[in-house]
Design a protein around this motif. Sequence first.
Motif, short mmCIF file in Angstrom:
data_model
loop_
_atom_site.label_atom_id
_atom_site.label_comp_id
_atom_site.label_asym_id
_atom_site.label_seq_id
_atom_site.Cartn_x
_atom_site.Cartn_y
_atom_site.Cartn_z
N GLU A 245 0.82 -1.21 0.00
CA GLU A 245 0.00 0.00 0.00
C GLU A 245 0.86 1.26 0.00
O GLU A 245 0.53 2.25 -0.67
N SER A 246 1.95 1.24 0.76
CA SER A 246 2.80 2.43 0.82
C SER A 246 3.44 2.71 -0.54
O SER A 246 3.56 3.87 -0.96
N GLU A 247 3.81 1.67 -1.28
CA GLU A 247 4.37 1.86 -2.61
C GLU A 247 3.30 2.37 -3.58
O GLU A 247 3.60 3.17 -4.48
N ALA A 248 2.07 1.91 -3.42
CA ALA A 248 0.99 2.43 -4.26
C ALA A 248 0.79 3.92 -4.00
O ALA A 248 0.57 4.71 -4.93
N ASP A 249 0.88 4.33 -2.73
CA ASP A 249 0.78 5.74 -2.39
C ASP A 249 1.89 6.54 -3.05
O ASP A 249 1.66 7.66 -3.55
N GLU A 250 3.10 6.00 -3.04
CA GLU A 250 4.23 6.69 -3.65
C GLU A 250 4.04 6.84 -5.17
O GLU A 250 4.33 7.89 -5.75
N ARG A 251 3.54 5.80 -5.79
CA ARG A 251 3.29 5.86 -7.23
C ARG A 251 2.22 6.91 -7.55
O ARG A 251 2.35 7.68 -8.51
N LEU A 252 1.17 6.93 -6.76
CA LEU A 252 0.12 7.92 -6.96
C LEU A 252 0.66 9.33 -6.79
O LEU A 252 0.35 10.24 -7.57
N ALA A 253 1.48 9.55 -5.78
CA ALA A 253 2.06 10.87 -5.55
C ALA A 253 2.88 11.32 -6.75
O ALA A 253 2.84 12.50 -7.15
N ALA A 254 3.61 10.40 -7.36
CA ALA A 254 4.41 10.74 -8.53
C ALA A 254 3.53 11.11 -9.72
O ALA A 254 3.84 12.05 -10.47
N VAL A 255 2.44 10.38 -9.91
CA VAL A 255 1.51 10.68 -11.00
C VAL A 255 0.91 12.07 -10.81
O VAL A 255 0.87 12.89 -11.74
N VAL A 256 0.44 12.35 -9.61
CA VAL A 256 -0.20 13.64 -9.33
C VAL A 256 0.80 14.78 -9.47
O VAL A 256 0.48 15.86 -9.99
N ALA A 257 2.04 14.56 -9.05
CA ALA A 257 3.08 15.59 -9.17
C ALA A 257 3.34 15.93 -10.63
O ALA A 257 3.59 17.09 -10.97
N ARG A 258 3.28 14.93 -11.51
CA ARG A 258 3.47 15.19 -12.92
C ARG A 258 2.31 15.99 -13.51
O ARG A 258 2.50 16.85 -14.39
N LEU A 259 1.11 15.74 -13.03
CA LEU A 259 -0.07 16.40 -13.56
C LEU A 259 -0.27 17.82 -13.02
O LEU A 259 -0.79 18.69 -13.71
N ARG A 260 0.12 18.05 -11.79
CA ARG A 260 -0.22 19.29 -11.09
C ARG A 260 0.17 20.55 -11.86
O ARG A 260 -0.63 21.50 -11.94
N PRO A 261 1.36 20.63 -12.46
CA PRO A 261 1.70 21.87 -13.18
C PRO A 261 0.79 22.15 -14.37
O PRO A 261 0.66 23.29 -14.81
N HIS A 262 0.13 21.12 -14.88
CA HIS A 262 -0.70 21.27 -16.07
C HIS A 262 -2.18 21.50 -15.74
O HIS A 262 -2.88 22.15 -16.52
N VAL A 263 -2.64 20.94 -14.63
CA VAL A 263 -4.07 20.99 -14.34
C VAL A 263 -4.41 21.88 -13.15
O VAL A 263 -5.60 22.20 -12.93
N GLY A 264 -3.41 22.29 -12.35
CA GLY A 264 -3.68 23.12 -11.18
C GLY A 264 -3.97 22.29 -9.95
O GLY A 264 -4.27 21.09 -10.03
N ASP A 265 -3.88 22.93 -8.79
CA ASP A 265 -4.00 22.23 -7.52
C ASP A 265 -5.37 21.60 -7.30
O ASP A 265 -5.48 20.45 -6.85
#
Length: 327
Positions: A245-265
């Motif tokens: 589960e902790s690794e899934a959380d880390e993967r999700l955080a990386a995905v969201v970090a990539r998207l955030r500059p393009h879609v906003g907070d």
Amino acid sequence: MEFGIFVPQGWRFDLVGIDPAEQWRAMSALAQSADEGPWASIWVYDHFHTTPVPSAEATHEAWTLMAAFAAVTDRVRLGQMCTCMGYRNPAYLAKVAATVDLISGGRAEMGIGGGWYEHEWRAYGYGFPPIAERLGRLREGVEIMHQAWTSGSATLDGKYYQVDGAIVQPQPLQAGGIPLWIAGGGEKVTLKVAAKYASYTNFGGSLEEFEHKSEVLRAHCDTLGRDFTEITRSTNFNTIIAPTESEADERLAAVVARLRPHVGDERADAIEADYRSSDTFGTPEQIVERLRARAEHGLGYAIQYFPEAAYDTSGISLFEREVVPNL
């Protein structure tokens, strides 16, 4: 249960950072890998602009990709989830799809729906008709495609489309025409069209919502005298998988970090919440348990979207090893 996989095409900011000149190489490699793996099908979206916000980032056109994938794969079936009926004349679309079916050796699928992305509609000059018209176009367009693929021509003097002896030759290789996937859960029109024409449906929601839509579809089938079990029900799933589960959380955080500059907070936070609520977020054991519950309620086909696919295929490999064989 059968499994399909989306190939990233840019629509969901899933090719960001890859030079456009190299994007086809990334997409074709993923398609060929799926062709060699346990996947029954590969899929793209029929959109022209990125979502949830339009941008100048690349978004590759769906039916062009269908023809290209047809030429570089041998086994997997080829679909779009889903083609927007309002973007192309249905007789022309029937011709395009028949050509893809020939190129692929009879592997085309037709995902079709009424369309929803207003900015995209207006930007390309299609206007944005009310939902009743969009669904009316869906109903007439499906009739035109059905005629074209079963008889070689189509004639319809409809409210929205008029075709008069539109010839579609050669016909698709598949007997009875290209299978129709009617996408959407609209209870009065979409599921009624599905009951008449679809080989597959595609709708999501909670398990309770899925069961309700299934019963609506069953009722339409009963009214039309069609066997409900002839239609396979499918759902798309946003998928992030990891051994813990902790690794899934880390993967999700990386995905969201990539998207955030393009879609906003605000949108990035909403995307994160959406992934966390997905039946295919978590460990293999968690995902198998949730999908097994879906299967018990009639889900026959799961189509997985891996947001990391163009950058990291380890999640796909884990899903192939520890989820697919158990279902």
